[in-house]
Structure formats: structure tokens, C-alpha cells
Motif scaffolding. Structure first.
Motif, PDB file in Angstrom:
ATOM      1  N   LEU A  62     -23.972 -11.796   7.422  1.00 20.99           N
ATOM      2  CA  LEU A  62     -24.431 -10.852   8.456  1.00 20.99           C
ATOM      3  C   LEU A  62     -24.796  -9.503   7.848  1.00 20.99           C
ATOM      4  O   LEU A  62     -25.787  -8.889   8.237  1.00 20.99           O
ATOM      5  CB  LEU A  62     -23.362 -10.692   9.531  1.00 20.99           C
ATOM      6  CG  LEU A  62     -23.127 -11.919  10.411  1.00 20.99           C
ATOM      7  CD1 LEU A  62     -21.831 -11.776  11.198  1.00 20.99           C
ATOM      8  CD2 LEU A  62     -24.313 -12.130  11.338  1.00 20.99           C
ATOM      9  N   GLU A  63     -24.009  -9.055   6.876  1.00 16.95           N
ATOM     10  CA  GLU A  63     -24.319  -7.787   6.212  1.00 16.95           C
ATOM     11  C   GLU A  63     -25.647  -7.866   5.472  1.00 16.95           C
ATOM     12  O   GLU A  63     -26.436  -6.927   5.491  1.00 16.95           O
ATOM     13  CB  GLU A  63     -23.199  -7.425   5.235  1.00 16.95           C
ATOM     14  CG  GLU A  63     -23.420  -6.107   4.539  1.00 16.95           C
ATOM     15  CD  GLU A  63     -22.341  -5.791   3.517  1.00 16.95           C
ATOM     16  OE1 GLU A  63     -22.518  -4.794   2.805  1.00 16.95           O
ATOM     17  OE2 GLU A  63     -21.329  -6.523   3.420  1.00 16.95           O
ATOM     18  N   SER A  64     -25.934  -8.996   4.843  1.00 18.42           N
ATOM     19  CA  SER A  64     -27.199  -9.140   4.120  1.00 18.42           C
ATOM     20  C   SER A  64     -28.397  -9.091   5.063  1.00 18.42           C
ATOM     21  O   SER A  64     -29.496  -8.720   4.667  1.00 18.42           O
ATOM     22  CB  SER A  64     -27.215 -10.438   3.309  1.00 18.42           C
ATOM     23  OG  SER A  64     -27.300 -11.555   4.167  1.00 18.42           O
ATOM     24  N   ALA A  65     -28.180  -9.447   6.332  1.00 18.20           N
ATOM     25  CA  ALA A  65     -29.240  -9.356   7.341  1.00 18.20           C
ATOM     26  C   ALA A  65     -29.173  -8.024   8.102  1.00 18.20           C
ATOM     27  O   ALA A  65     -29.890  -7.827   9.078  1.00 18.20           O
ATOM     28  CB  ALA A  65     -29.126 -10.519   8.321  1.00 18.20           C
ATOM     29  N   TRP A  66     -28.283  -7.134   7.657  1.00 23.94           N
ATOM     30  CA  TRP A  66     -28.086  -5.819   8.262  1.00 23.94           C
ATOM     31  C   TRP A  66     -27.616  -5.924   9.720  1.00 23.94           C
ATOM     32  O   TRP A  66     -27.874  -5.059  10.536  1.00 23.94           O
ATOM     33  CB  TRP A  66     -29.326  -4.945   8.133  1.00 23.94           C
ATOM     34  CG  TRP A  66     -28.993  -3.492   8.132  1.00 23.94           C
ATOM     35  CD1 TRP A  66     -29.276  -2.596   9.118  1.00 23.94           C
ATOM     36  CD2 TRP A  66     -28.290  -2.750   7.133  1.00 23.94           C
ATOM     37  NE1 TRP A  66     -28.793  -1.351   8.793  1.00 23.94           N
ATOM     38  CE2 TRP A  66     -28.180  -1.417   7.568  1.00 23.94           C
ATOM     39  CE3 TRP A  66     -27.724  -3.082   5.907  1.00 23.94           C
ATOM     40  CZ2 TRP A  66     -27.548  -0.424   6.837  1.00 23.94           C
ATOM     41  CZ3 TRP A  66     -27.096  -2.092   5.176  1.00 23.94           C
ATOM     42  CH2 TRP A  66     -27.021  -0.781   5.654  1.00 23.94           C
ATOM     43  N   LEU A  67     -26.908  -6.978  10.031  1.00 22.31           N
ATOM     44  CA  LEU A  67     -26.310  -7.147  11.352  1.00 22.31           C
ATOM     45  C   LEU A  67     -24.856  -6.678  11.260  1.00 22.31           C
ATOM     46  O   LEU A  67     -23.905  -7.452  11.388  1.00 22.31           O
ATOM     47  CB  LEU A  67     -26.404  -8.603  11.804  1.00 22.31           C
ATOM     48  CG  LEU A  67     -27.833  -9.127  11.976  1.00 22.31           C
ATOM     49  CD1 LEU A  67     -27.831 -10.627  12.178  1.00 22.31           C
ATOM     50  CD2 LEU A  67     -28.513  -8.410  13.132  1.00 22.31           C
ATOM     51  N   LEU A  68     -24.710  -5.371  11.030  1.00 20.74           N
ATOM     52  CA  LEU A  68     -23.398  -4.809  10.730  1.00 20.74           C
ATOM     53  C   LEU A  68     -22.443  -4.880  11.917  1.00 20.74           C
ATOM     54  O   LEU A  68     -21.252  -5.127  11.741  1.00 20.74           O
ATOM     55  CB  LEU A  68     -23.550  -3.368  10.235  1.00 20.74           C
ATOM     56  CG  LEU A  68     -24.414  -3.211   8.974  1.00 20.74           C
ATOM     57  CD1 LEU A  68     -24.517  -1.751   8.582  1.00 20.74           C
ATOM     58  CD2 LEU A  68     -23.867  -4.033   7.830  1.00 20.74           C
ATOM     59  N   GLU A  69     -22.955  -4.673  13.113  1.00 19.25           N
ATOM     60  CA  GLU A  69     -22.082  -4.746  14.282  1.00 19.25           C
ATOM     61  C   GLU A  69     -21.512  -6.157  14.438  1.00 19.25           C
ATOM     62  O   GLU A  69     -20.342  -6.332  14.763  1.00 19.25           O
ATOM     63  CB  GLU A  69     -22.827  -4.318  15.539  1.00 19.25           C
ATOM     64  CG  GLU A  69     -21.919  -4.178  16.733  1.00 19.25           C
ATOM     65  CD  GLU A  69     -22.611  -3.527  17.919  1.00 19.25           C
ATOM     66  OE1 GLU A  69     -22.072  -3.653  19.016  1.00 19.25           O
ATOM     67  OE2 GLU A  69     -23.677  -2.905  17.741  1.00 19.25           O
ATOM     68  N   TRP A  70     -22.329  -7.154  14.200  1.00 22.07           N
ATOM     69  CA  TRP A  70     -21.854  -8.534  14.290  1.00 22.07           C
ATOM     70  C   TRP A  70     -20.827  -8.812  13.190  1.00 22.07           C
ATOM     71  O   TRP A  70     -19.847  -9.528  13.414  1.00 22.07           O
ATOM     72  CB  TRP A  70     -23.013  -9.503  14.195  1.00 22.07           C
ATOM     73  CG  TRP A  70     -23.932  -9.496  15.388  1.00 22.07           C
ATOM     74  CD1 TRP A  70     -23.937  -8.605  16.418  1.00 22.07           C
ATOM     75  CD2 TRP A  70     -24.965 -10.416  15.647  1.00 22.07           C
ATOM     76  NE1 TRP A  70     -24.924  -8.913  17.300  1.00 22.07           N
ATOM     77  CE2 TRP A  70     -25.578 -10.024  16.859  1.00 22.07           C
ATOM     78  CE3 TRP A  70     -25.464 -11.526  14.978  1.00 22.07           C
ATOM     79  CZ2 TRP A  70     -26.644 -10.709  17.416  1.00 22.07           C
ATOM     80  CZ3 TRP A  70     -26.529 -12.214  15.531  1.00 22.07           C
ATOM     81  CH2 TRP A  70     -27.107 -11.811  16.746  1.00 22.07           C
ATOM     82  N   ALA A  71     -21.062  -8.261  11.995  1.00 20.98           N
ATOM     83  CA  ALA A  71     -20.106  -8.438  10.898  1.00 20.98           C
ATOM     84  C   ALA A  71     -18.759  -7.809  11.261  1.00 20.98           C
ATOM     85  O   ALA A  71     -17.700  -8.395  11.016  1.00 20.98           O
ATOM     86  CB  ALA A  71     -20.656  -7.816   9.617  1.00 20.98           C
ATOM     87  N   ILE A  72     -18.811  -6.635  11.864  1.00 25.50           N
ATOM     88  CA  ILE A  72     -17.574  -5.966  12.302  1.00 25.50           C
ATOM     89  C   ILE A  72     -16.869  -6.813  13.355  1.00 25.50           C
ATOM     90  O   ILE A  72     -15.643  -6.965  13.343  1.00 25.50           O
ATOM     91  CB  ILE A  72     -17.887  -4.549  12.818  1.00 25.50           C
ATOM     92  CG1 ILE A  72     -18.290  -3.664  11.636  1.00 25.50           C
ATOM     93  CG2 ILE A  72     -16.715  -3.956  13.581  1.00 25.50           C
ATOM     94  CD1 ILE A  72     -18.907  -2.338  12.027  1.00 25.50           C
ATOM     95  N   ASN A  73     -17.639  -7.417  14.270  1.00 25.76           N
ATOM     96  CA  ASN A  73     -17.049  -8.279  15.300  1.00 25.76           C
ATOM     97  C   ASN A  73     -16.358  -9.503  14.697  1.00 25.76           C
ATOM     98  O   ASN A  73     -15.400 -10.015  15.267  1.00 25.76           O
ATOM     99  CB  ASN A  73     -18.108  -8.707  16.308  1.00 25.76           C
ATOM    100  CG  ASN A  73     -18.568  -7.560  17.187  1.00 25.76           C
ATOM    101  OD1 ASN A  73     -17.875  -6.547  17.319  1.00 25.76           O
ATOM    102  ND2 ASN A  73     -19.735  -7.693  17.766  1.00 25.76           N
ATOM    103  N   GLU A  74     -16.850  -9.974  13.554  1.00 24.49           N
ATOM    104  CA  GLU A  74     -16.199 -11.101  12.871  1.00 24.49           C
ATOM    105  C   GLU A  74     -14.834 -10.697  12.338  1.00 24.49           C
ATOM    106  O   GLU A  74     -13.907 -11.495  12.305  1.00 24.49           O
ATOM    107  CB  GLU A  74     -17.053 -11.586  11.691  1.00 24.49           C
ATOM    108  CG  GLU A  74     -18.251 -12.396  12.080  1.00 24.49           C
ATOM    109  CD  GLU A  74     -17.877 -13.769  12.635  1.00 24.49           C
ATOM    110  OE1 GLU A  74     -16.866 -14.355  12.205  1.00 24.49           O
ATOM    111  OE2 GLU A  74     -18.613 -14.241  13.514  1.00 24.49           O
TER     112      GLU A  74
END
Length: 180
Positions: A62-74
Motif C-alpha cells: 500500500l505504501e508503494s502505491a502511496w495509499l498511506l491511509e489504507w496502510a495505516i488502517n492495516e
């Protein structure tokens, strides 16, 4: 506590003292600054549980796709019930810093890096120190401090204490902004 404001001020004063000779330096105990850059804390525990390994893999993706909020939710469900040293908390702080939310990264770092004030500068990697003592808005801080003839690091320390660099901070008495 080497990282209190007064300790850092004393370090600046010591820096202004006459320089040592080569022989004196050879005899003195010194800490190479490049060791701070190379040292890193493991961001993930070893060994990872299967649940943690899957979460870490998803976070990196998710971080590599810059989906940081989703990464934080994980990572959020993996936070301990009480603040303690936590790889998930440290990872969330790192991701919040990437998002530009320095005040959130600072608050999380203070929770998940226990007793950071009592640790020497080489005990934590430089990126952790940057999250604990951020200086966003540095150009503006320097300019305003110069206008008022103040040390810009003193101003940054005040901002860190009053609002933790949260531009939307508001106190109970309705004081607003970085410096309250």
C-alpha cells in the motif's frame, strides 16, 4: 537528559569553546556522527507472527502505491491496548510523517518510543529523532525569529511544546495556532 533544551544549549556553548589539538582529540572519547545515519532500529519484530508478516507485506504494498491511509488502517488493529514499544506504532508514525502530518507522527513517536529523553543521540536512528523533534515550517520560523531577534530553535521548541506543530491547534482558552 541530553536532549532537553538546556542540554542542547549547553552543547552549543561547548562548541564555541577553543578547539582541541589532534592529540587531545585522539585521547578523547568521541561519537562519530555518521554512526547516527547508519544505525537503524528494526521496524519489524523478529520473527514475525504470520498475522504480522501478512500485515507488513500489505503495508509495504500500500505504501508503494502511496495509499498511506489504507496502510495505516492495516496497522491500527495491531496497536497495543496500552502505549508501549510497538513496531506497529512506530510504522504508523513513519507513515504519518510521509503524509505531512508531523503533529500526529510526533504524538505517536512520543507514545511508542519510550523514555526517548533519556537516550543518547546514537541510541535511536536519525529518522526517529526527526519525528520526535520535527521542524516543519522551518523557513517561516527562521524568518519570524530573525525579525524578533530570537533563536529559531527556541521558537521551534516553543511550537513543539505548545501545539506539537499542529497548525489547527486550539487550547481550552481558545488560543489558536502553532505558538498558541
Amino acid at each position: 537528559f541530553p536532549n532537553f533544551y538546556y542540554s542542547l544549549l549547553a552543547a552549543d556553548r561547548i562548541e564555541a569553546l577553543p578547539k582541541f589539538t589532534a592529540e587531545q582529540l585522539a585521547a578523547a572519547r568521541t561519537i562519530p556522527l555518521d554512526s547516527v545515519q547508519r544505525r537503524t532500529l528494526p521496524s519489524l519484530p523478529t520473527p514475525l507472527t504470520p498475522l504480522e508478516a501478512r500485515a507488513a507485506e500489505r503495508v509495504r504494498l500500500l505504501e508503494s502505491a502511496w495509499l498511506l491511509e489504507w496502510a495505516i488502517n492495516e496497522l491500527t488493529p495491531m496497536l497495543p491496548a496500552t502505549p508501549a514499544a510497538s513496531w506497529a506504532g512506530a510504522e504508523i508514525a513513519r507513515l504519518e510523517e510521509l503524509r505531512g502530518r508531523h503533529h500526529v507522527a510526533l504524538r505517536l513517536s512520543k507514545m511508542y518510543v519510550p523514555s526517548y529523553f533519556s537516550q543518547s543521540i546514537t541510541e535511536l536512528p536519525s529518522d526517529v529523532w526527526r519525528r520526535l523533534f520535527p521542524i516543519p515550517y522551518w523557513d517561516q520560523i527562521q524568518a519570524r525569529a530573525a525579525e524578533s531577534k530570537l533563536d529559531p530553535f527556541l521558537v521551534a521548541g516553543l511550537i513543539r511544546q505548545e501545539s506539537e506543530f499542529n497548525p489547527g491547534a486550539q487550547s481550552r482558552s481558545n488560543a489558536r495556532g502553532l505558538m498558541q
